[in-house]
Write a protein that holds these residues in place. Sequence first.
Motif, mmCIF file in Angstrom:
data_model
loop_
_atom_site.group_PDB
_atom_site.id
_atom_site.type_symbol
_atom_site.label_atom_id
_atom_site.label_comp_id
_atom_site.label_asym_id
_atom_site.label_seq_id
_atom_site.Cartn_x
_atom_site.Cartn_y
_atom_site.Cartn_z
ATOM 1 N N ARG A 265 0.832 -1.211 0.000
ATOM 2 C CA ARG A 265 0.000 0.000 0.000
ATOM 3 C C ARG A 265 0.868 1.263 0.000
ATOM 4 N N TYR A 266 1.939 1.237 0.789
ATOM 5 C CA TYR A 266 2.864 2.372 0.770
ATOM 6 C C TYR A 266 3.461 2.544 -0.632
ATOM 7 N N ASP A 267 3.910 1.437 -1.219
ATOM 8 C CA ASP A 267 4.510 1.502 -2.557
ATOM 9 C C ASP A 267 3.570 2.187 -3.550
ATOM 10 N N ALA A 268 2.320 1.728 -3.567
ATOM 11 C CA ALA A 268 1.345 2.246 -4.534
ATOM 12 C C ALA A 268 1.074 3.734 -4.334
ATOM 13 N N ALA A 269 1.062 4.161 -3.077
ATOM 14 C CA ALA A 269 0.707 5.554 -2.782
ATOM 15 C C ALA A 269 1.877 6.520 -2.946
ATOM 16 N N LEU A 270 3.095 6.056 -2.745
ATOM 17 C CA LEU A 270 4.228 6.971 -2.601
ATOM 18 C C LEU A 270 5.218 6.968 -3.757
ATOM 19 N N HIS A 271 5.103 6.028 -4.681
ATOM 20 C CA HIS A 271 6.175 5.828 -5.654
ATOM 21 C C HIS A 271 6.410 7.019 -6.582
ATOM 22 N N ASN A 272 5.421 7.900 -6.748
ATOM 23 C CA ASN A 272 5.608 9.054 -7.640
ATOM 24 C C ASN A 272 6.413 10.178 -6.997
ATOM 25 N N GLN A 273 6.456 10.222 -5.675
ATOM 26 C CA GLN A 273 7.109 11.335 -4.992
ATOM 27 C C GLN A 273 8.307 10.925 -4.138
ATOM 28 N N PHE A 274 8.525 9.622 -4.043
ATOM 29 C CA PHE A 274 9.629 9.142 -3.214
ATOM 30 C C PHE A 274 10.353 7.981 -3.899
ATOM 31 N N HIS A 275 11.614 7.850 -3.553
ATOM 32 C CA HIS A 275 12.327 6.621 -3.880
ATOM 33 C C HIS A 275 11.875 5.587 -2.841
ATOM 34 N N ILE A 276 11.029 4.667 -3.263
ATOM 35 C CA ILE A 276 10.518 3.649 -2.348
ATOM 36 C C ILE A 276 11.510 2.500 -2.274
ATOM 37 N N HIS A 353 4.270 -1.977 10.791
ATOM 38 C CA HIS A 353 4.078 -3.179 11.597
ATOM 39 C C HIS A 353 2.859 -3.917 11.050
ATOM 40 N N PRO A 354 2.690 -5.183 11.404
ATOM 41 C CA PRO A 354 1.608 -5.970 10.800
ATOM 42 C C PRO A 354 0.210 -5.477 11.131
ATOM 43 N N TYR A 355 0.079 -4.730 12.217
ATOM 44 C CA TYR A 355 -1.233 -4.327 12.692
ATOM 45 C C TYR A 355 -1.534 -2.855 12.410
ATOM 46 N N LEU A 356 -0.802 -2.281 11.447
ATOM 47 C CA LEU A 356 -1.039 -0.892 11.069
ATOM 48 C C LEU A 356 -2.409 -0.769 10.408
ATOM 49 N N ASP A 357 -3.248 0.056 10.987
ATOM 50 C CA ASP A 357 -4.610 0.221 10.505
ATOM 51 C C ASP A 357 -4.622 0.838 9.106
ATOM 52 N N TYR A 358 -5.510 0.343 8.257
ATOM 53 C CA TYR A 358 -5.601 0.824 6.875
ATOM 54 C C TYR A 358 -5.845 2.326 6.811
ATOM 55 N N LEU A 359 -6.756 2.825 7.632
ATOM 56 C CA LEU A 359 -7.063 4.250 7.610
ATOM 57 C C LEU A 359 -5.890 5.079 8.137
ATOM 58 N N GLU A 360 -5.183 4.543 9.122
ATOM 59 C CA GLU A 360 -3.991 5.232 9.603
ATOM 60 C C GLU A 360 -2.955 5.333 8.491
ATOM 61 N N GLN A 361 -2.796 4.251 7.757
ATOM 62 C CA GLN A 361 -1.829 4.251 6.667
ATOM 63 C C GLN A 361 -2.246 5.216 5.568
ATOM 64 N N CYS A 362 -3.514 5.287 5.300
ATOM 65 C CA CYS A 362 -4.013 6.252 4.319
ATOM 66 C C CYS A 362 -3.695 7.681 4.751
ATOM 67 N N GLU A 363 -3.800 7.956 6.039
ATOM 68 C CA GLU A 363 -3.485 9.287 6.553
ATOM 69 C C GLU A 363 -2.013 9.613 6.336
ATOM 70 N N VAL A 364 -1.136 8.648 6.629
ATOM 71 C CA VAL A 364 0.301 8.854 6.407
ATOM 72 C C VAL A 364 0.563 9.201 4.951
ATOM 73 N N SER A 365 0.029 8.397 4.049
ATOM 74 C CA SER A 365 0.272 8.585 2.618
ATOM 75 C C SER A 365 -0.306 9.903 2.123
ATOM 76 N N SER A 366 -1.482 10.250 2.626
ATOM 77 C CA SER A 366 -2.134 11.495 2.197
ATOM 78 C C SER A 366 -1.294 12.707 2.562
ATOM 79 N N ILE A 367 -0.756 12.721 3.768
ATOM 80 C CA ILE A 367 0.070 13.855 4.199
ATOM 81 C C ILE A 367 1.338 13.934 3.361
ATOM 82 N N LEU A 368 1.948 12.814 3.092
ATOM 83 C CA LEU A 368 3.209 12.796 2.356
ATOM 84 C C LEU A 368 3.052 13.213 0.901
ATOM 85 N N THR A 369 1.876 13.028 0.347
ATOM 86 C CA THR A 369 1.681 13.334 -1.075
ATOM 87 C C THR A 369 0.969 14.667 -1.314
#
Length: 381
Positions: A265-276, A353-369
């Motif tokens: 999920r991180y890869d898909a969201a961040l690959h345009n703006q970061f070296h993943i 971590h394995p238990y990272l919530d999907y919505l939490e991860q979406c928030e991380v990606s949204s801020i970074l992009t």
Amino acid sequence: MQFIDLQKQYKHLKTRIDKRIQTVLDHGKYILGPEVKELEERLSDFVGVKHSIGVANGTDALQLALMALDVGPGDAVFTTTFTFFATAEVISLVGAHPVFVDIDAQTYNIDPDLLDKAIERVATEGKYAPKAVISVDLFGLPADYDAISAIAGKHGLKIIEDAAQGFGGSINGKMAGSFGDIATTSFFPAKPLGCYGDGGAVFTNNDELAEKVISLRVHGKGVDKYDNIRIGLNSRLDTIQAAILLEKLAEFPREMELRQSVAGRYDAALHNQFHIPFVPDGYVSSWAQYTIRPIKGPREGYMTQLKESSIPTTVYYGKNMHEQTAFSFLNHQCDSFPIADEISRAVFSLPMHPYLDYLEQCEVSSILTRDKINFGSTSEK
């Protein structure tokens, strides 16, 4: 949001872990109890090696590996400069000479071509005898063991795999911890497979090396702990930690699948703006960290934006081994490790971590992009 959420993991495994701990409390064998032996057998099955030896921590595991290989004064040990201090620290602890090598710009692991050149240089200089390589599976990605093995074989060096971050990773189905002459891992709580304190393990297919490590972890014991045949350490894996690890290891394959999903999920969201993170074909990362490098601007702007939303980030590692005060005696030139210097100044790691919530991860990606990231007065790169 937690950078690594151990509480979520514990809640998921609470009944099983509590039962395991209670069993240890009932039988009272707190040092090298039956759970340690059971864990060692299950680790061997998981990693695919003949011997697994539980020890007190990952740093001891590395030192014990060096001691088992009889590495000491006058020997040169080669390792990456972009790693945690313990990897290099143990070289000095056994009296050997550390030789740092720059990294590959894609994987961030030790560069095999530069390793080859470093070995040849030290051998030509003749001051130290090349003896071993400590390769590091950085951020969960195994090092290039095909290339490293060929180089070590050419020069007659032993390989120690530092799989503290790589446990669970693999290359073409061969698991991290099974490469080289001897391998080590850490069970520090933040590692892919972590306990609730300190712990570590040594892996090998070599009977003689395994026998030496078993002796060395208990003061160099012989037939019993009062018969000491060599100088060793006090480095025994605690039984309660082994009990915890047994339940975590049983859950580990499922957690590895979850880690792959989080990374994807991180890869898909961040690959345009970061070296993943780069994962070569045939490799599997255990995603000990998810580490990125901005394509535009310094990392501080992105880290600040996340911090303002109470999202933690960490820099692994902002200071390379050749820059550490403890190794200033090596007198490295400031431009000797250009790739590691560049990477260490640019990368940062996100919650993983394995238990990272999907919505939490979406928030991380949204801020970074977001388009408007405040880079301060630092010019864009």
